[in-house]
Every structure is written in structure tokens, then in C-alpha cells.
Design a protein around this motif. Structure first.
Motif, PDB file in Angstrom:
ATOM      1  N   THR A  73      77.101  76.795 -59.430  1.00 30.05           N
ATOM      2  CA  THR A  73      76.590  77.577 -58.298  1.00 30.05           C
ATOM      3  C   THR A  73      76.928  79.056 -58.430  1.00 30.05           C
ATOM      4  N   ASN A  74      77.731  79.413 -59.429  1.00 31.76           N
ATOM      5  CA  ASN A  74      78.028  80.815 -59.712  1.00 31.76           C
ATOM      6  C   ASN A  74      76.921  81.345 -60.614  1.00 31.76           C
ATOM      7  N   ILE A  75      75.967  82.061 -60.025  1.00 32.84           N
ATOM      8  CA  ILE A  75      74.814  82.525 -60.800  1.00 32.84           C
ATOM      9  C   ILE A  75      75.158  83.668 -61.751  1.00 32.84           C
ATOM     10  N   THR A  76      76.372  84.214 -61.664  1.00 31.50           N
ATOM     11  CA  THR A  76      76.782  85.289 -62.577  1.00 31.50           C
ATOM     12  C   THR A  76      77.637  84.758 -63.724  1.00 31.50           C
ATOM     13  N   THR A 118      77.875  88.028 -48.347  1.00 32.99           N
ATOM     14  CA  THR A 118      76.703  87.222 -48.008  1.00 32.99           C
ATOM     15  C   THR A 118      76.505  86.167 -49.084  1.00 32.99           C
ATOM     16  N   LEU A 119      75.591  85.235 -48.826  1.00 36.25           N
ATOM     17  CA  LEU A 119      75.331  84.163 -49.779  1.00 36.25           C
ATOM     18  C   LEU A 119      75.005  84.719 -51.165  1.00 36.25           C
ATOM     19  N   GLU A 120      74.117  85.706 -51.234  1.00 37.35           N
ATOM     20  CA  GLU A 120      73.745  86.310 -52.515  1.00 37.35           C
ATOM     21  C   GLU A 120      74.610  87.514 -52.871  1.00 37.35           C
ATOM     22  N   GLY A 121      75.070  88.258 -51.865  1.00 34.39           N
ATOM     23  CA  GLY A 121      75.824  89.485 -52.106  1.00 34.39           C
ATOM     24  C   GLY A 121      77.139  89.273 -52.818  1.00 34.39           C
ATOM     25  N   ARG A 122      77.752  88.117 -52.657  1.00 42.12           N
ATOM     26  CA  ARG A 122      79.044  87.852 -53.298  1.00 42.12           C
ATOM     27  C   ARG A 122      78.962  87.990 -54.819  1.00 42.12           C
ATOM     28  N   PHE A 123      77.830  87.630 -55.392  1.00 40.87           N
ATOM     29  CA  PHE A 123      77.677  87.717 -56.848  1.00 40.87           C
ATOM     30  C   PHE A 123      77.597  89.176 -57.295  1.00 40.87           C
ATOM     31  N   ASN A 124      76.817  89.982 -56.589  1.00 39.23           N
ATOM     32  CA  ASN A 124      76.735  91.417 -56.896  1.00 39.23           C
ATOM     33  C   ASN A 124      78.083  92.095 -56.685  1.00 39.23           C
ATOM     34  N   ASP A 125      78.783  91.701 -55.616  1.00 36.79           N
ATOM     35  CA  ASP A 125      80.087  92.293 -55.325  1.00 36.79           C
ATOM     36  C   ASP A 125      81.071  92.037 -56.462  1.00 36.79           C
ATOM     37  N   VAL A 126      81.119  90.811 -56.954  1.00 37.55           N
ATOM     38  CA  VAL A 126      82.040  90.482 -58.056  1.00 37.55           C
ATOM     39  C   VAL A 126      81.628  91.212 -59.324  1.00 37.55           C
ATOM     40  N   GLU A 127      80.337  91.248 -59.623  1.00 37.82           N
ATOM     41  CA  GLU A 127      79.875  91.985 -60.808  1.00 37.82           C
ATOM     42  C   GLU A 127      80.282  93.453 -60.734  1.00 37.82           C
ATOM     43  N   THR A 128      80.138  94.061 -59.563  1.00 42.83           N
ATOM     44  CA  THR A 128      80.526  95.465 -59.368  1.00 42.83           C
ATOM     45  C   THR A 128      82.013  95.655 -59.644  1.00 42.83           C
ATOM     46  N   LEU A 129      82.840  94.743 -59.143  1.00 45.48           N
ATOM     47  CA  LEU A 129      84.291  94.846 -59.358  1.00 45.48           C
ATOM     48  C   LEU A 129      84.669  94.602 -60.820  1.00 45.48           C
ATOM     49  N   VAL A 130      83.997  93.665 -61.478  1.00 41.75           N
ATOM     50  CA  VAL A 130      84.255  93.434 -62.909  1.00 41.75           C
ATOM     51  C   VAL A 130      83.886  94.684 -63.703  1.00 41.75           C
ATOM     52  N   ASP A 131      82.710  95.251 -63.427  1.00 39.40           N
ATOM     53  CA  ASP A 131      82.277  96.474 -64.128  1.00 39.40           C
ATOM     54  C   ASP A 131      83.250  97.624 -63.878  1.00 39.40           C
ATOM     55  N   ALA A 132      83.697  97.770 -62.635  1.00 41.12           N
ATOM     56  CA  ALA A 132      84.644  98.841 -62.301  1.00 41.12           C
ATOM     57  C   ALA A 132      85.971  98.641 -63.034  1.00 41.12           C
ATOM     58  N   THR A 133      86.392  97.395 -63.162  1.00 45.06           N
ATOM     59  CA  THR A 133      87.639  97.099 -63.875  1.00 45.06           C
ATOM     60  C   THR A 133      87.509  97.470 -65.346  1.00 45.06           C
ATOM     61  N   TYR A 134      86.396  97.075 -65.972  1.00 43.53           N
ATOM     62  CA  TYR A 134      86.182  97.445 -67.380  1.00 43.53           C
ATOM     63  C   TYR A 134      86.108  98.960 -67.547  1.00 43.53           C
ATOM     64  N   SER A 135      85.460  99.652 -66.617  1.00 43.08           N
ATOM     65  CA  SER A 135      85.385 101.118 -66.692  1.00 43.08           C
ATOM     66  C   SER A 135      86.773 101.731 -66.598  1.00 43.08           C
TER      67      SER A 135
END
Length: 156
Positions: A73-76, A118-135
Motif C-alpha cells: 500500500t506504500n505507492i512510493t 491525507t490519504l495521498e499526501g502522506r506519500f508526497n510528504d515522505v518523498e519530500t522529506l527523503v529528498d530534503a535529507t539527501y540534499s
């Protein structure tokens, strides 16, 4: 479950029923920090509990020879480099939640937790945090702070 949460130092986590699912009231309450601590504990002590949570799909065959296909169920799951595992969650009261643990190449895992999205927003939120961490990890700031904390640690 509350006793075990206390043992693990999850002092801001409380379960109100054995499933943790909402009924008339929230099934449980906790913080992102406690969820990250729990995910880290699981990775360090019971990593098999996260087995297959880093895969998009897994096929299982039951004892009666029936084939079951489980889709994550984790689409990312395919978008997070070094993903070790994760857990999705959603209820009307809690909103969209996602906790992941991944290896960013630092010889130790990093946990990221998003609660109340949100149901879909959680995936974008985690991706944003992962990208920020790598940056951050590839930035001069990380180098600088690592050098500062290293020199402070050796000086004391």
C-alpha cells in the motif's frame, strides 16, 4: 501494549484498544518521534517484521496450494532509494500516516514519519522529506556540522 510502549521509552504513545484502530475514539495516540523510535527498534531487533515491506508486490502460496498476491500500500516503495521497510496507515480520525526506514549510505538507517496527512499526501510528504535529507547530506552544511561535532567530541 501500553506497558511495552513504556518499556521502549515511547512515553507519548498510548493505545486505547488492542487493535490500535479507531472506533468511537482514537485507537491510539502517538508522536512522530515515538513512531520513529519504534521503527528503529523494530529494524534493530526484529528486522524480519519488515520483511517484504520494501517490495511493490509479493506472491505467497498457502499450505492448500492457493496463490496469494500481496500488493504494497506504500505507492512510493520504488521511489525511496535504500528503502529497508515501512508501514502505511489511514483512518478518518488519524488521517494518512507513513513511516519508512531507509539507508541513505551513512552505515545506519534513517527513519522518516509523517502523521496526520491525507490519504495521498502522506506519500508526497515522505518523498519530500527523503529528498530534503539527501540534499542536506550532500551539502556543505552537513560536512561543516560533522566536522564541528567531531572536533567538539574529541576536545571533550
Amino acid at each position: 501494549m501500553n506497558f511495552r510502549a513504556d518499556e521502549l521509552g515511547l512515553d507519548k504513545t498510548r493505545f486505547t484498544n488492542p487493535t490500535g484502530l479507531d472506533d468511537f475514539s482514537p485507537g491510539g495516540l502517538g508522536t512522530a518521534e515515538d513512531t520513529a523510535k519504534l521503527l528503529t527498534y523494530i529494524w534493530e531487533n526484529e528486522p524480519d517484521a519488515l520483511l517484504y515491506t520494501n517490495m511493490e508486490k509479493m506472491t505467497f502460496t498457502s499450505l492448500d496450494d492457493f496463490t496469494h498476491v500481496a500488493e504494497n500500500t506504500n505507492i512510493t516503495v520504488h521511489k525511496i532509494p535504500g528503502l529497508l521497510g515501512g508501514k502505511t496507515g489511514y483512518t478518518d480520525k488519524a488521517g494518512g500516516n507513513l513511516a519508512v526506514i531507509y539507508d541513505a549510505g551513512l552505515d545506519h538507517p534513517i527513519a522518516i514519519v509523517v502523521l496526520g496527512s491525507t490519504l495521498e499526501g502522506r506519500f508526497n510528504d515522505v518523498e519530500t522529506l527523503v529528498d530534503a535529507t539527501y540534499s542536506y547530506l550532500s551539502s556543505d552544511w552537513f560536512e561543516y556540522e560533522t566536522q564541528i561535532s567531531g572536533s567538539t567530541a574529541s576536545a571533550s
